[in-house]
Design a protein around this motif. Sequence first.
Motif, PDB file in Angstrom:
ATOM      1  N   GLN A 232       0.815  -1.204   0.000  1.00  0.00           N
ATOM      2  CA  GLN A 232       0.000   0.000   0.000  1.00  0.00           C
ATOM      3  C   GLN A 232       0.853   1.259   0.000  1.00  0.00           C
ATOM      4  N   ARG A 233       1.975   1.203   0.705  1.00  0.00           N
ATOM      5  CA  ARG A 233       2.880   2.353   0.738  1.00  0.00           C
ATOM      6  C   ARG A 233       3.429   2.645  -0.651  1.00  0.00           C
ATOM      7  N   ILE A 234       3.771   1.593  -1.384  1.00  0.00           N
ATOM      8  CA  ILE A 234       4.293   1.762  -2.736  1.00  0.00           C
ATOM      9  C   ILE A 234       3.222   2.333  -3.659  1.00  0.00           C
ATOM     10  N   ILE A 235       2.001   1.809  -3.566  1.00  0.00           N
ATOM     11  CA  ILE A 235       0.903   2.290  -4.410  1.00  0.00           C
ATOM     12  C   ILE A 235       0.630   3.765  -4.139  1.00  0.00           C
TER      13      ILE A 235
ATOM     14  N   ASP B 191       0.945   9.370  -5.762  1.00  0.00           N
ATOM     15  CA  ASP B 191       1.348  10.745  -5.477  1.00  0.00           C
ATOM     16  C   ASP B 191       2.274  11.289  -6.571  1.00  0.00           C
ATOM     17  N   LEU B 192       3.221  10.464  -7.005  1.00  0.00           N
ATOM     18  CA  LEU B 192       4.101  10.867  -8.110  1.00  0.00           C
ATOM     19  C   LEU B 192       3.302  11.121  -9.385  1.00  0.00           C
ATOM     20  N   LEU B 193       2.351  10.240  -9.645  1.00  0.00           N
ATOM     21  CA  LEU B 193       1.505  10.374 -10.840  1.00  0.00           C
ATOM     22  C   LEU B 193       0.747  11.693 -10.808  1.00  0.00           C
ATOM     23  N   ALA B 194       0.177  12.029  -9.654  1.00  0.00           N
ATOM     24  CA  ALA B 194      -0.608  13.254  -9.532  1.00  0.00           C
ATOM     25  C   ALA B 194       0.260  14.504  -9.661  1.00  0.00           C
ATOM     26  N   ARG B 195       1.470  14.466  -9.100  1.00  0.00           N
ATOM     27  CA  ARG B 195       2.324  15.656  -9.072  1.00  0.00           C
ATOM     28  C   ARG B 195       3.125  15.858 -10.358  1.00  0.00           C
ATOM     29  N   GLU B 196       3.596  14.743 -10.950  1.00  0.00           N
ATOM     30  CA  GLU B 196       4.555  14.882 -12.046  1.00  0.00           C
ATOM     31  C   GLU B 196       4.156  14.156 -13.328  1.00  0.00           C
ATOM     32  N   GLY B 197       3.045  13.414 -13.306  1.00  0.00           N
ATOM     33  CA  GLY B 197       2.595  12.733 -14.516  1.00  0.00           C
ATOM     34  C   GLY B 197       3.102  11.311 -14.626  1.00  0.00           C
ATOM     35  N   ARG B 198       2.575  10.618 -15.622  1.00  0.00           N
ATOM     36  CA  ARG B 198       2.844   9.182 -15.767  1.00  0.00           C
ATOM     37  C   ARG B 198       4.314   8.875 -16.015  1.00  0.00           C
ATOM     38  N   ASP B 199       4.992   9.715 -16.789  1.00  0.00           N
ATOM     39  CA  ASP B 199       6.397   9.442 -17.102  1.00  0.00           C
ATOM     40  C   ASP B 199       7.284   9.459 -15.858  1.00  0.00           C
ATOM     41  N   ALA B 200       6.839  10.154 -14.814  1.00  0.00           N
ATOM     42  CA  ALA B 200       7.638  10.230 -13.579  1.00  0.00           C
ATOM     43  C   ALA B 200       7.536   8.962 -12.747  1.00  0.00           C
ATOM     44  N   VAL B 201       6.561   8.115 -13.051  1.00  0.00           N
ATOM     45  CA  VAL B 201       6.344   6.903 -12.252  1.00  0.00           C
ATOM     46  C   VAL B 201       7.270   5.801 -12.753  1.00  0.00           C
ATOM     47  N   THR B 202       8.538   5.885 -12.367  1.00  0.00           N
ATOM     48  CA  THR B 202       9.511   4.837 -12.651  1.00  0.00           C
ATOM     49  C   THR B 202       9.696   4.011 -11.388  1.00  0.00           C
ATOM     50  N   THR B 203      10.164   2.788 -11.556  1.00  0.00           N
ATOM     51  CA  THR B 203      10.357   1.945 -10.371  1.00  0.00           C
ATOM     52  C   THR B 203      11.369   2.564  -9.410  1.00  0.00           C
ATOM     53  N   ARG B 204      12.404   3.174  -9.941  1.00  0.00           N
ATOM     54  CA  ARG B 204      13.411   3.799  -9.081  1.00  0.00           C
ATOM     55  C   ARG B 204      12.820   4.983  -8.311  1.00  0.00           C
ATOM     56  N   ALA B 205      12.070   5.852  -9.010  1.00  0.00           N
ATOM     57  CA  ALA B 205      11.494   7.023  -8.356  1.00  0.00           C
ATOM     58  C   ALA B 205      10.468   6.622  -7.301  1.00  0.00           C
TER      59      ALA B 205
ATOM     60  N   LEU C  40       2.672  -2.481 -11.410  1.00  0.00           N
ATOM     61  CA  LEU C  40       2.490  -1.390 -10.450  1.00  0.00           C
ATOM     62  C   LEU C  40       1.410  -0.421 -10.937  1.00  0.00           C
ATOM     63  N   LEU C  41       1.448  -0.068 -12.223  1.00  0.00           N
ATOM     64  CA  LEU C  41       0.440   0.847 -12.759  1.00  0.00           C
ATOM     65  C   LEU C  41      -0.959   0.240 -12.699  1.00  0.00           C
ATOM     66  N   GLU C  42      -1.055  -1.071 -12.900  1.00  0.00           N
ATOM     67  CA  GLU C  42      -2.351  -1.745 -12.755  1.00  0.00           C
ATOM     68  C   GLU C  42      -2.866  -1.585 -11.333  1.00  0.00           C
ATOM     69  N   ALA C  43      -1.967  -1.732 -10.352  1.00  0.00           N
ATOM     70  CA  ALA C  43      -2.359  -1.600  -8.948  1.00  0.00           C
ATOM     71  C   ALA C  43      -2.772  -0.162  -8.634  1.00  0.00           C
ATOM     72  N   VAL C  44      -2.093   0.805  -9.219  1.00  0.00           N
ATOM     73  CA  VAL C  44      -2.451   2.216  -9.006  1.00  0.00           C
ATOM     74  C   VAL C  44      -3.830   2.501  -9.614  1.00  0.00           C
TER      75      VAL C  44
ATOM     76  N   VAL D 183      12.292   5.243  -4.206  1.00  0.00           N
ATOM     77  CA  VAL D 183      12.849   6.331  -3.392  1.00  0.00           C
ATOM     78  C   VAL D 183      11.740   7.014  -2.597  1.00  0.00           C
ATOM     79  N   ALA D 184      10.609   7.293  -3.256  1.00  0.00           N
ATOM     80  CA  ALA D 184       9.495   7.972  -2.584  1.00  0.00           C
ATOM     81  C   ALA D 184       8.911   7.125  -1.457  1.00  0.00           C
ATOM     82  N   ALA D 185       8.938   5.811  -1.634  1.00  0.00           N
ATOM     83  CA  ALA D 185       8.390   4.913  -0.609  1.00  0.00           C
ATOM     84  C   ALA D 185       9.422   4.521   0.434  1.00  0.00           C
TER      85      ALA D 185
END
Length: 250
Positions: free
Chosen positions: A30-33, A38-52, A74-78, A55-57
Amino acid sequence: MPPRSRVRDGAAAVGPDSDSAAAGREQTRQRIIEAAADLLAREGRDAVTTRAVAVAAGLQPPAIYRLFGDKDGLLEAVAEHGFATFLAAKHIDPDPQDLIDDLRAGWDLAVEFGLANPALYTLMYSEPTRATSPAFKAGMEILMGRIRRLAAGGRLRVDEELAATLIHATARGAVLTWLSLPEDRRNPALLTILRESMVAAVTNQEPAVQDAGPAAAARALRATLPEQTTLSGAERHLLREWLDRLASEG
């Protein structure tokens, strides 16, 4: 005192530990999702990388692969998280005073959610396969409940399945069209006109069972058919086939 059975000791030890591990795994998931959303909302889909997201989680990237398989997982879960969030916001009135106003309210809620969560909404509806989402299906059941009440009240102009498709398509089209427009060209009248066009296409302003034609009466009867128990299964099937034919004529 004889020693305890090793099997019993193992079972006793594994039970709580296993539950604790499962709970910890779910918390991490749940923390990862939430970090990805949050990354998706703030920076868009391209910002949602596994590394980013890792780090955020506050985790290492391998944790994401263990829990979700890959970025697509991960995107399916989001997206599922988005459907669940929208479902939680829905208000269900089992006996609304005005059936058409209830339909408008449901449409408005769907559009408002999309406008408030543009990146998440776009992700949710970017893949046709997401229609298999449990939360999406639960939301559609709420919509079908509204449609069945309209049909039972003689207010439904078209077939139930077509009505669901029209309502869903106009709401999604309204959101995606609005988001595609430059801000200075976003006229609120667009949303109102689309909603009222949907209402006019799907419903009758007066109960259609007052009309002489059989189609609306067939739709109303068909909507309440599952609630009656005096007919056998075979008789209900035959009656539904007849009602489908009559309803398609109007």
